[in-house]
Scaffold this active site. Structure first.
Site, PDB file in Angstrom:
ATOM      1  N   ARG A  45      37.006  26.447  96.912  1.00 40.83           N
ATOM      2  CA  ARG A  45      37.183  25.111  97.395  1.00 40.83           C
ATOM      3  C   ARG A  45      38.289  25.015  98.448  1.00 40.83           C
ATOM      4  O   ARG A  45      38.414  24.014  99.132  1.00 40.83           O
ATOM      5  CB  ARG A  45      37.544  24.212  96.204  1.00 40.83           C
ATOM      6  CG  ARG A  45      36.327  23.906  95.328  1.00 40.83           C
ATOM      7  CD  ARG A  45      36.725  23.251  94.036  1.00 40.83           C
ATOM      8  NE  ARG A  45      36.656  24.231  92.969  1.00 40.83           N
ATOM      9  CZ  ARG A  45      37.044  23.949  91.712  1.00 40.83           C
ATOM     10  NH1 ARG A  45      37.566  22.771  91.431  1.00 40.83           N
ATOM     11  NH2 ARG A  45      36.918  24.841  90.768  1.00 40.83           N
ATOM     12  N   GLY A  46      39.077  26.065  98.549  1.00 35.28           N
ATOM     13  CA  GLY A  46      40.305  26.013  99.352  1.00 35.28           C
ATOM     14  C   GLY A  46      40.144  25.707 100.830  1.00 35.28           C
ATOM     15  O   GLY A  46      41.085  25.262 101.474  1.00 35.28           O
ATOM     16  N   GLU A 101      37.706  30.822 105.682  1.00 32.32           N
ATOM     17  CA  GLU A 101      38.438  31.111 104.441  1.00 32.32           C
ATOM     18  C   GLU A 101      39.814  30.438 104.506  1.00 32.32           C
ATOM     19  O   GLU A 101      40.366  30.270 105.602  1.00 32.32           O
ATOM     20  CB  GLU A 101      38.546  32.646 104.335  1.00 32.32           C
ATOM     21  CG  GLU A 101      39.472  33.226 103.301  1.00 32.32           C
ATOM     22  CD  GLU A 101      39.001  33.125 101.859  1.00 32.32           C
ATOM     23  OE1 GLU A 101      38.717  31.993 101.446  1.00 32.32           O
ATOM     24  OE2 GLU A 101      38.957  34.152 101.171  1.00 32.32           O
ATOM     25  N   ASP A 102      40.364  30.050 103.374  1.00 31.58           N
ATOM     26  CA  ASP A 102      41.700  29.466 103.395  1.00 31.58           C
ATOM     27  C   ASP A 102      42.783  30.541 103.550  1.00 31.58           C
ATOM     28  O   ASP A 102      43.595  30.485 104.465  1.00 31.58           O
ATOM     29  CB  ASP A 102      41.949  28.576 102.157  1.00 31.58           C
ATOM     30  CG  ASP A 102      41.755  29.318 100.834  1.00 31.58           C
ATOM     31  OD1 ASP A 102      41.285  30.471 100.837  1.00 31.58           O
ATOM     32  OD2 ASP A 102      42.077  28.738  99.780  1.00 31.58           O
ATOM     33  N   ASP A 105      44.203  37.261 100.979  1.00 28.72           N
ATOM     34  CA  ASP A 105      45.307  37.747 100.159  1.00 28.72           C
ATOM     35  C   ASP A 105      45.061  39.250  99.909  1.00 28.72           C
ATOM     36  O   ASP A 105      45.370  40.069 100.770  1.00 28.72           O
ATOM     37  CB  ASP A 105      45.302  36.899  98.881  1.00 28.72           C
ATOM     38  CG  ASP A 105      46.448  37.152  97.936  1.00 28.72           C
ATOM     39  OD1 ASP A 105      47.585  37.297  98.408  1.00 28.72           O
ATOM     40  OD2 ASP A 105      46.213  37.206  96.719  1.00 28.72           O
ATOM     41  N   LYS A 133      48.034  36.916 104.292  1.00 34.05           N
ATOM     42  CA  LYS A 133      49.198  37.555 103.663  1.00 34.05           C
ATOM     43  C   LYS A 133      48.990  39.058 103.747  1.00 34.05           C
ATOM     44  O   LYS A 133      48.528  39.685 102.785  1.00 34.05           O
ATOM     45  CB  LYS A 133      49.274  37.166 102.181  1.00 34.05           C
ATOM     46  CG  LYS A 133      49.605  35.741 101.868  1.00 34.05           C
ATOM     47  CD  LYS A 133      49.865  35.634 100.355  1.00 34.05           C
ATOM     48  CE  LYS A 133      49.538  34.302  99.794  1.00 34.05           C
ATOM     49  NZ  LYS A 133      49.544  34.280  98.316  1.00 34.05           N
ATOM     50  N   ARG A 167      46.069  20.077  96.343  1.00 33.40           N
ATOM     51  CA  ARG A 167      45.157  20.304  97.473  1.00 33.40           C
ATOM     52  C   ARG A 167      45.301  19.209  98.530  1.00 33.40           C
ATOM     53  O   ARG A 167      44.956  19.389  99.687  1.00 33.40           O
ATOM     54  CB  ARG A 167      43.695  20.291  97.001  1.00 33.40           C
ATOM     55  CG  ARG A 167      43.298  21.474  96.138  1.00 33.40           C
ATOM     56  CD  ARG A 167      41.775  21.486  95.982  1.00 33.40           C
ATOM     57  NE  ARG A 167      41.337  22.322  94.882  1.00 33.40           N
ATOM     58  CZ  ARG A 167      41.083  23.632  94.976  1.00 33.40           C
ATOM     59  NH1 ARG A 167      41.242  24.252  96.131  1.00 33.40           N
ATOM     60  NH2 ARG A 167      40.666  24.314  93.938  1.00 33.40           N
TER      61      ARG A 167
END
Ligand code: IMP
Length: 180
Positions: A45-46, A101-102, A105, A133, A167
């Protein structure tokens, strides 16, 4: 798990995000200038806030679809096994696709989704992540466009959650526990 108290420190302001998305929009418009069939795929959901702002920078014919992959669950630990919880509604064969994509990682999610979508034979597949990141990477993957590189901090806001909260913050903040 009892909830630990925390505060949120601003990492990237709403103004900086808006300025960066304008730049990214220009790059993407150039990349897909000659397409009449771009499908923008948001990873739920990000990415829902990011994709909403990004598509409004694209002066192109776009369709929007969503895919949900499991990752963090409700905690702060990533899972290495990625499962598709909600698939795309439409076919992408022969289409130009931009995956949104948010955060990248460890890279497991983006690697898995990219592999899955490539197996459906799109004409072109590109990826964009608001945040990266790099110090956390476990899979050798990089999005084609990145909004901001950030250090190894747990972040929230602008669509990104901690245990489904925060959010709705208009900026990106980092979580700082106050009981440590
Ligand atoms: P990866 O598979 O480890 O690359 O994880 C990607 C997903 O983990 C992202 O799409 C986010 O949903 C989640 N994630 C990674 N870092 C954070 C964070 O700092 N805050 C909240 N969610 C995160």
């Amino acid at each position: 798990m009892p909830e630990r108290p925390y505060v949120i420190d601003t990492l990237i302001s709403a103004k900086s995000i808006a300025a960066r998305i304008e730049e990214l929009g220009r790059d993407i418009r150039t990349e897909f200038a000659d397409t009449d069939k771009l499908i923008v795929v948001g990873l739920l959901r990000g990415s829902f806030v990011f994709i909403a702002d990004l598509v409004r920078e694209l002066d192109l014919p776009v369709e929007v679809d969503f895919l949900e992959a499991s990752s963090y669950g409700d905690g702060m630990e990533t899972s290495r096994e990625v499962r598709i919880l909600k698939d795309l509604r439409g076919a992408i064969e022969g289409r130009d696709v931009l995956v949104v994509e948010d955060i990248v990682d460890t890279g497991f999610t983006l690697a898995h989704v990219t592999r899955l979508l490539l197996s459906r034979k799109p004409a072109k597949l590109r990826t964009i992540a608001l945040l990266d990141k790099p110090s956390r990477r476990e899979v050798d993957i990089r999005a084609d466009w990145i909004g901001f590189e950030i250090p190894d901090e747990f972040v929230v806001g602008y669509g990104i959650d901690f245990a489904q909260r925060n959010r709705n913050l208009p900026f990106i903040g980092k979580v700082r526990f106050t009981d440590a």
